[in-house]
Design an enzyme around this catalytic site. Structure first.
Site, PDB file in Angstrom:
ATOM      1  N   CYS A  90      14.129  -6.779 -23.570  1.00  0.00           N
ATOM      2  CA  CYS A  90      13.874  -7.348 -24.812  1.00  0.00           C
ATOM      3  C   CYS A  90      12.295  -7.829 -24.540  1.00  0.00           C
ATOM      4  O   CYS A  90      11.956  -8.474 -23.737  1.00  0.00           O
ATOM      5  CB  CYS A  90      14.675  -8.696 -24.762  1.00  0.00           C
ATOM      6  SG  CYS A  90      14.504  -9.614 -26.083  1.00  0.00           S
ATOM      7  N   CYS A 123      28.053  23.705 -14.950  1.00  0.00           N
ATOM      8  CA  CYS A 123      28.191  22.625 -16.325  1.00  0.00           C
ATOM      9  C   CYS A 123      27.034  21.548 -16.113  1.00  0.00           C
ATOM     10  O   CYS A 123      26.772  21.119 -14.874  1.00  0.00           O
ATOM     11  CB  CYS A 123      29.574  21.921 -15.915  1.00  0.00           C
ATOM     12  SG  CYS A 123      29.850  20.471 -17.040  1.00  0.00           S
TER      13      CYS A 123
END
Ligand SMILES: [Zn+2]
Length: 273
Positions: A90, A123
């Site tokens: 923040c 993958c």
């Protein structure tokens, strides 16, 4: 104060640097709308650029974040953010200056000259997950490479008709991690002796490959493979890893990015660090 910072609603791609010293601190890639009125990010541009320290003011236990280079106050970090980190940085708008992507950063904002490497090891979920954790790796991204169709989708690549390999793009700081160390990690994470498959995943899109961006990478990759073969690590099995010049990297769909971190799924890839 919240809701009046000029950078709250910036969404265009770019970098937020320290208003005092110019160090890159956050990017819009990691920005999210927290509803708090403060610019919020789930991750730093680079953890080394943002310092943390306990803040016990106002009778609360919080973690203050500061610019790691000049010590300027940035805001606080909380553990109620979104995946993949679960963190919410923040930040006070007044502590940041925004540079849209493509706009040249001032010299003081360029302490890190990054390089890029591409690895295909089956993958991409697990390969991306562990490359992301490498010390000196700034970003790992899943995508498709070495095919002959532009803007391929996952479904197209899975059909095995586009020629692409599931590939991880690794952006790293060569002062902190070498290409050779990335090669070591890559070979620790997958089995380079399996042709067009990794474990349960079968098909050309799961082939083992190193897509080099310059002659130096090509030389290092070939030398490393020669060393591995000479070491006898794989017995009589031959290393089938392809070493080719990199073609266009097509980022995979958002739901593939940070897949292991977001889903908490187990992964058969071994942690190479
Ligand atoms: Zn600073």
């Amino acid at each position: 104060p919240p809701f009046c910072g000029g950078l709250l609603h910036v969404k265009e791609p770019g970098i937020f640097v320290c208003v005092v010293c110019g160090l890159p601190l956050f990017t819009t890639d990691h920005k999210f709308d927290s509803g708090t009125g403060w610019p919020s990010f789930y991750r730093e541009f680079d953890p080394e650029h943002v310092a943390r320290k306990p803040d016990l003011s106002y009778g609360m236990v919080r973690t203050e974040i500061t610019c790691a280079r000049c010590g300027a106050h940035l805001g606080h970090v909380f553990d109620d953010g979104p995946p993949p980190t679960g963190e919410r940085h923040c930040v006070n708008s007044a502590a940041l200056r925004f540079y849209a992507r493509g706009r040249e950063l001032p010299p003081e904002s360029q302490p890190v000259k990054t390089e890029v490497a591409y690895f295909a090891g089956g993958c991409f979920w697990g390969i991306e997950h562990y490359f992301q954790q490498g010390p000196g790796v700034l970003d790992a991204q899943s995508g498709y490479m070495q095919g002959h169709v532009d803007h391929p989708t996952y479904e197209q690549v899975c059909s095995g008709t586009t020629g692409h390999a599931e590939t991880v793009k690794v952006t790293y700081d060569p002062k902190r991690i070498s290409y050779r160390r990335l090669l070591q990690a890559f070979f620790d994470m997958h089995d380079p002796t399996q042709e067009n498959r990794q474990g349960p995943d079968v098909g050309e899109q799961y082939r083992s490959g190193i897509w080099y961006v310059n002659e130096e990478q090509k030389r290092e990759a070939l030398a490393f493979i020669a060393e591995l073969e000479a070491s006898g690590r794989y017995g009589k099995r031959k290393i089938v890893t392809k070493v080719e010049p990199a073609k266009t990297f097509w980022p995979a769909e958002d739901y593939h990015q940070d897949y292991i971190a977001k889903t908490g799924r187990a992964c058969h890839v071994k942690n190479p660090w």
